[in-house]
Design an enzyme around this catalytic site. Sequence first.
Site, PDB file in Angstrom:
ATOM      1  N   GLY A 172     -32.046 -72.574 -16.905  1.00 11.51           N
ATOM      2  CA  GLY A 172     -30.653 -72.311 -18.039  1.00 11.51           C
ATOM      3  C   GLY A 172     -31.424 -71.278 -19.329  1.00 11.51           C
ATOM      4  CG  ASP A 216     -30.295 -69.213 -16.046  1.00 13.04           C
ATOM      5  OD1 ASP A 216     -28.905 -69.006 -15.073  1.00 13.04           O
ATOM      6  OD2 ASP A 216     -30.326 -69.538 -16.648  1.00 13.04           O
ATOM      7  CG  ASP A 273     -25.575 -72.354  -8.008  1.00  9.40           C
ATOM      8  OD1 ASP A 273     -25.709 -73.130  -8.350  1.00  9.40           O
ATOM      9  OD2 ASP A 273     -24.954 -71.952  -6.787  1.00  9.40           O
ATOM     10  CB  SER A 317     -24.467 -83.477 -25.553  1.00 11.67           C
ATOM     11  OG  SER A 317     -23.175 -83.043 -26.115  1.00 11.67           O
ATOM     12  CE1 TYR A 320     -21.580 -80.723 -21.166  1.00 14.54           C
ATOM     13  CE2 TYR A 320     -21.468 -82.019 -23.225  1.00 14.54           C
ATOM     14  CZ  TYR A 320     -22.145 -81.515 -22.635  1.00 14.54           C
ATOM     15  OH  TYR A 320     -22.749 -80.242 -23.561  1.00 14.54           O
ATOM     16  CE  LYS A 345     -25.088 -81.805 -20.903  1.00 13.01           C
ATOM     17  NZ  LYS A 345     -26.234 -81.282 -20.778  1.00 13.01           N
TER      18      LYS A 345
HETATM   19  P1  NAD Z   1     -25.728 -71.567 -21.901  1.00 13.18           P
HETATM   20  O1  NAD Z   1     -24.043 -70.865 -21.170  1.00 13.18           O
HETATM   21  O2  NAD Z   1     -25.950 -70.282 -22.999  1.00 13.18           O
HETATM   22  O3  NAD Z   1     -26.164 -71.618 -20.725  1.00 13.18           O
HETATM   23  C1  NAD Z   1     -26.307 -72.325 -19.926  1.00 13.18           C
HETATM   24  C2  NAD Z   1     -27.474 -71.617 -18.899  1.00 13.18           C
HETATM   25  O4  NAD Z   1     -27.264 -72.366 -17.479  1.00 13.18           O
HETATM   26  C3  NAD Z   1     -27.065 -70.215 -18.324  1.00 13.18           C
HETATM   27  O5  NAD Z   1     -27.964 -68.987 -18.654  1.00 13.18           O
HETATM   28  C4  NAD Z   1     -26.541 -70.356 -17.101  1.00 13.18           C
HETATM   29  O6  NAD Z   1     -26.200 -69.020 -16.154  1.00 13.18           O
HETATM   30  C5  NAD Z   1     -27.085 -71.512 -16.662  1.00 13.18           C
HETATM   31  N1  NAD Z   1     -26.178 -72.070 -15.786  1.00 13.18           N
HETATM   32  C6  NAD Z   1     -25.379 -72.630 -15.740  1.00 13.18           C
HETATM   33  N2  NAD Z   1     -24.992 -73.087 -14.501  1.00 13.18           N
HETATM   34  C7  NAD Z   1     -26.301 -72.838 -13.667  1.00 13.18           C
HETATM   35  C8  NAD Z   1     -26.527 -73.006 -11.657  1.00 13.18           C
HETATM   36  N3  NAD Z   1     -25.320 -73.948 -11.361  1.00 13.18           N
HETATM   37  N4  NAD Z   1     -27.799 -73.240 -11.689  1.00 13.18           N
HETATM   38  C9  NAD Z   1     -29.075 -72.671 -12.661  1.00 13.18           C
HETATM   39  N5  NAD Z   1     -28.687 -71.789 -13.529  1.00 13.18           N
HETATM   40  C10 NAD Z   1     -28.102 -72.501 -13.994  1.00 13.18           C
HETATM   41  O7  NAD Z   1     -24.990 -72.285 -22.523  1.00 13.18           O
HETATM   42  P2  NAD Z   1     -25.891 -73.491 -23.906  1.00 13.18           P
HETATM   43  O8  NAD Z   1     -24.950 -73.831 -25.540  1.00 13.18           O
HETATM   44  O9  NAD Z   1     -26.948 -72.810 -24.489  1.00 13.18           O
HETATM   45  O10 NAD Z   1     -26.744 -74.781 -23.235  1.00 13.18           O
HETATM   46  C11 NAD Z   1     -27.469 -75.136 -22.816  1.00 13.18           C
HETATM   47  C12 NAD Z   1     -27.864 -76.993 -22.732  1.00 13.18           C
HETATM   48  O11 NAD Z   1     -27.111 -77.666 -24.139  1.00 13.18           O
HETATM   49  C13 NAD Z   1     -26.879 -77.509 -21.585  1.00 13.18           C
HETATM   50  O12 NAD Z   1     -27.181 -78.623 -21.107  1.00 13.18           O
HETATM   51  C14 NAD Z   1     -25.442 -78.032 -22.838  1.00 13.18           C
HETATM   52  O13 NAD Z   1     -25.053 -78.964 -21.994  1.00 13.18           O
HETATM   53  C15 NAD Z   1     -26.256 -78.507 -23.716  1.00 13.18           C
HETATM   54  N6  NAD Z   1     -25.772 -78.627 -25.229  1.00 13.18           N
HETATM   55  C16 NAD Z   1     -24.822 -77.662 -25.863  1.00 13.18           C
HETATM   56  C17 NAD Z   1     -24.062 -77.567 -26.670  1.00 13.18           C
HETATM   57  C18 NAD Z   1     -23.933 -76.127 -27.630  1.00 13.18           C
HETATM   58  O14 NAD Z   1     -22.657 -76.555 -28.765  1.00 13.18           O
HETATM   59  N7  NAD Z   1     -23.747 -74.864 -27.412  1.00 13.18           N
HETATM   60  C19 NAD Z   1     -24.141 -78.256 -27.306  1.00 13.18           C
HETATM   61  C20 NAD Z   1     -24.689 -80.435 -26.991  1.00 13.18           C
HETATM   62  C21 NAD Z   1     -25.306 -79.918 -25.210  1.00 13.18           C
END
Ligand code: NAD
Length: 262
Positions: A8, A32, A41, A114, A160, A164
Amino acid sequence: MSITVVTGSASGIGAATRTRFEKEGAQVIGIDIKDAEIIADLSTKAGRESAIAGVKQHCGNSIDSFVACAGLATYVRPLSLIPSVNYFGAIDLLDGLFELLKQGRDPAAVVILSNAALWMPPDESPYVQALLNHDEDEAWRILTEYEEADGILLASGQAYMGSKFALGRALRHRASNWGRLGVRLNGVAPGNTDTPMLHKVLEDPNTGDGVRSMVIPLNRFGKSEEIAAVVYFLCSPEASYVHGSIVVVDGGIDANTRPDCF
Ligand code: NAD
């Protein structure tokens, strides 16, 4: 130069993690679906296998840290993508990269959960059990049942949170063996963090108001860099005795929601 693998890495918390490790002098191999050294993927078994093969090709026999950050939130359809990326995309890579980590210098891995994972009801959910049994087809089947019974909205939340919660349990189940073999493993549980994912959740009419009305004691969303700082610490020798822990980084949301649980 130490080697860190980040899933990611193209966006949000993963991108901030990449920047932080690079600033500290590490070589980062990003995984990614776009804009990364390894394009894969993670929602498919074949994609996960090719990601692991790609790391071996890039890094040889060892890596020093691994951060499982790739994830999808409640807005994605079909819902089966949520467990496939959030749970299997993290666990398969953790297990698949373990031998490389074992050969690393002060090796450590961090999984991004999360704070919602902490709010799962304590009774045993068949969906969580299917994930812990590593049964992807069964997890998808149960999600379809949830969707038929409760509607897609409730089912997406279960998909979701359950993904987690299972991830946190799976990492704690591994702590004993991994620790004995010299690889530290921890989780970070962010709250609302200002990333493209949060923006999509805020823009979704089904979830936006709920997230906006959440009480955040620090009175603002987190920044990706603030999550990356904790991830970096957990992977660093400064955290040499931190193992099997889940660190909540959420501006106090969890403490406010469940003051008597920790
Ligand atoms: P984001 O959407 O900015 O980044 C997520 C990344 O995961 C992206 O670069 C996307 O291309 C990649 N991704 C998605 N599907 C994919 C796949 N099939 N194969 C490869 N890569 C893939 O999200 P973020 O907010 O940076 O989230 C990062 C982590 O933090 C996640 O696991 C999310 O659940 C967790 N999280 C985020 C929040 C929030 O508020 N942003 C809160 C709690 C937990």
